[in-house]
Design a protein around this motif. Structure first.
Motif, PDB file in Angstrom:
ATOM      1  N   ASN A 147      -2.187  -6.593   6.415  1.00  0.00           N
ATOM      2  CA  ASN A 147      -1.753  -6.611   5.012  1.00  0.00           C
ATOM      3  C   ASN A 147      -0.290  -6.202   4.878  1.00  0.00           C
ATOM      4  OD1 ASN A 147      -4.594  -6.429   5.268  1.00  0.00           O
ATOM      5  ND2 ASN A 147      -4.801  -5.642   3.193  1.00  0.00           N
ATOM      6  N   ALA A 185       2.716  -8.677   3.530  1.00  0.00           N
ATOM      7  CA  ALA A 185       3.423  -8.302   2.291  1.00  0.00           C
ATOM      8  C   ALA A 185       4.923  -8.181   2.536  1.00  0.00           C
ATOM      9  CB  ALA A 185       2.858  -6.989   1.754  1.00  0.00           C
ATOM     10  N   PRO A 217      -1.443 -10.965   0.667  1.00  0.00           N
ATOM     11  CA  PRO A 217      -1.417  -9.937   1.719  1.00  0.00           C
ATOM     12  C   PRO A 217      -2.813  -9.516   2.183  1.00  0.00           C
ATOM     13  CG  PRO A 217       0.116  -9.382  -0.040  1.00  0.00           C
ATOM     14  CD  PRO A 217      -0.723 -10.514  -0.543  1.00  0.00           C
TER      15      PRO A 217
END
Length: 526
Positions: A254, A258, A290
């Motif tokens: 994630n 991102a 993400p």
């Protein structure tokens, strides 16, 4: 390939998916070091001594599987080894890709060269000759249950050692006898345990896993870029990509995604143009990139880590420690990779699934300035409507392929092998799903590029401007209907050739830029 060594010592150096591919593609030369040769010779001598002593040891002077209690005479131990290659060559279906078969040779070399298998030095030299000469055995795709090793495909892989089977050599599939005529080579005589050492192991599963790691990494990297372009085309919010959010739920995938998307959008006039708009939040397919792409990256990372252990392991049976200790165990069982491949298969499918959702979102016409179906004059024109039918079909097909192969087991070998991994099926299936994802991403790339056009004369940042330029070199903006299949074919080729990834690298080099993405090294295949 980046970071690939010039040479690699089988059985001694640390093998990764990237290095295995580099050897397969002739960029790294595989060698057997003097250190490994000593271990190989000692292990082979140990087997010879066991045969001389006559004490029963599985696979050396006994039959195989349910015939493990059948004693084989000293004189028949060599016949036993060639017979096992013949009897176990029962594969069916189309041949696997030549590169996967070559990877099988490379991975088997690395396992046998560690000196715990009793293989003869001359046999390994012949396998190395096949790798270096690019004379690659033809291996049928179907027939392995993923334990007791990939028996059928590995048997086909090594039939050429005894003058049988077929090989792919200089662009032609031929009988091994024809290869020998062209190269003046001859068949070899297998010694005690050699046949069993050759066909016991997980190299069919692992070779497919190497390709899954490579191809899924490429899809993930391109999905992030295409997703960023779609955010710009639909004027999505950049806030869901802030570090402050993801630091509170710090999954590696994630955080990586991102940061990467946020960096790709840096300096964009398009994003600045709606910085103070009154839309509170975007649909999940944009806002949750993400989380969804990141989860698939986490699955990829899990597979890569497990695969790297497997690539450097000894997976045949029995294992020869010394004359006093031979262990008949289960290291040939494909379960460790089988489960991870099923996880990766699901991870790949989800990348395609959310990509299809973004395509649908782009067609709705709910983003200011972007017309319905991505075309100004619709009615007479259907625009991009039917491209999403294709991605819907592909995404649905992938969902059907996501049933975990490792959840199934059918007993074999008269019940001696009563739990098998089916990892061979999982590996083939994962590659099939990834192939479909490449097609979905190609269509999203074309859709995002079309939406991107409606933001002109505003410009994006350096990275996505270059990406859009590269796409437009292959596929023009569509202001009326045309045969979109031609566009899709060009898009698939761009995905497979990593055109947009190369565009990012060109900008980085030209502008002397660094992305500075967290965990970047971990998400490489080396």
């Amino acid at each position: 390939m980046r970071n690939a060594p010039k040479t690699f010592n089988f059985g001694e150096d640390h093998l990764t998916a990237g290095i295995a591919l580099s050897i397969a593609r002739g960029k790294t030369k595989g060698l057997i070091s003097d250190f490994s040769r000593i271990k190989i010779r000692n292990s082979s001598k140990t087997v010879a001594n066991i045969v001389e002593k006559g004490d029963p040891v599985y696979g050396i002077n006994t039959g195989f599987g349910p015939l493990c209690t059948t004693k084989i005479s000293k004189e028949e131990t060599k016949i036993l080894q060639s017979n096992i290659l013949k009897s176990h060559s029962v594969g069916v279906g189309e041949p696997i890709d030549k590169e996967i078969a070559k990877l099988m040779l490379i991975l088997k070399m690395n396992s046998l060269a560690q000196g715990y298998s009793g293989i003869a030095e001359a046999t390994l030299d012949r396998i190395l000759w096949h790798i270096n000469t690019d004379a690659i055995p033809v291996v049928p795709a179907q027939g392995s249950v993923g334990a007791s090793g990939d028996l059928a495909p590995l048997s086909h892989l090594f039939l050429p050692l005894i003058g049988l089977g077929k090989v792919n050599y200089m662009g032609e599939i031929m009988e091994t006898s024809s290869l020998f005529d062209k190269t003046e080579m001859q068949s070899i005589n297998l010694g005690p345990k050699e046949g069993l050492a050759l066909i016991n192991g997980t190299q069919f599963i692992a070779a497919h896993a190497v390709k899954v790691v490579e191809k899924l990494q490429s899809c993930l990297a391109q999905a992030d870029i295409i997703g960023a372009m779609m955010i710009e085309g639909l004027q999505g919010s950049i806030k869901p990509f802030y570090n402050e959010l993801h630091a509170l739920r710090p999954f590696k995938g994630n955080m990586y995604v991102a940061k990467k998307v946020k960096r790709l959008l840096k300096g964009s006039e398009i994003m600045e143009d709606h910085a103070n708009c009154n839309r509170v939040q975007d649909p999940y397919s944009l806002r949750c990139i993400p989380q969804v792409h990141g989860a698939s990256r986490n699955a990829w990372l899990h597979l890569k880590e497990l695969l790297e252990i497997e690539l450097n392991s000894v997976t045949d049976n029995p294992i020869i420690i010394d004359e006093e200790l031979t262990i008949s165990g289960g290291s040939f069982h494909g379960q460790p990779l089988a489960m991870a491949l099923d996880y990766a298969c699901l991870a790949a499918s989800e990348v395609g699934n959310i990509s299809d959702r973004r395509i649908y979102l782009a067609l709705e016409g709910n983003s200011p300035g972007v017309p319905k179906l991505l075309m100004n004059e619709t009615g007479i024109n259907s625009g991009y409507m039917i491209l999403q039918y294709t991605t819907a079909a592909l995404a649905s097909e992938n969902k059907g392929l996501c049933f975990p192969s490792s959840a199934d087991s059918i007993p074999t070998s008269l019940g001696q092998e009563d739990h098998v991994s089916m990892g061979s099926i999982g590996g083939r299936k994962a590659l099939q799903v990834i192939g479909n994802v490449e097609k979905i991403l190609a269509i999203e790339m074309l859709t995002a590029a079309q939406a991107f056009e409606f933001r002109k004369p505003l410009k994006s940042g350096l990275f996505l401007e270059e990406v859009h330029k590269k796409i437009r070199e292959k596929v023009a903006f569509a202001d009326k209907d045309r045969v979109f299949a031609t566009d899709i074919e060009a898009g698939i080729e761009m995905i497979q050739n990593q055109t947009i990834l190369n565009a990012i690298e060109e900008v980085k080099e030209r502008e002397n830029l660094e992305m500075e993405i967290p965990f970047a090294d971990e998400f490489e295949i080396y």
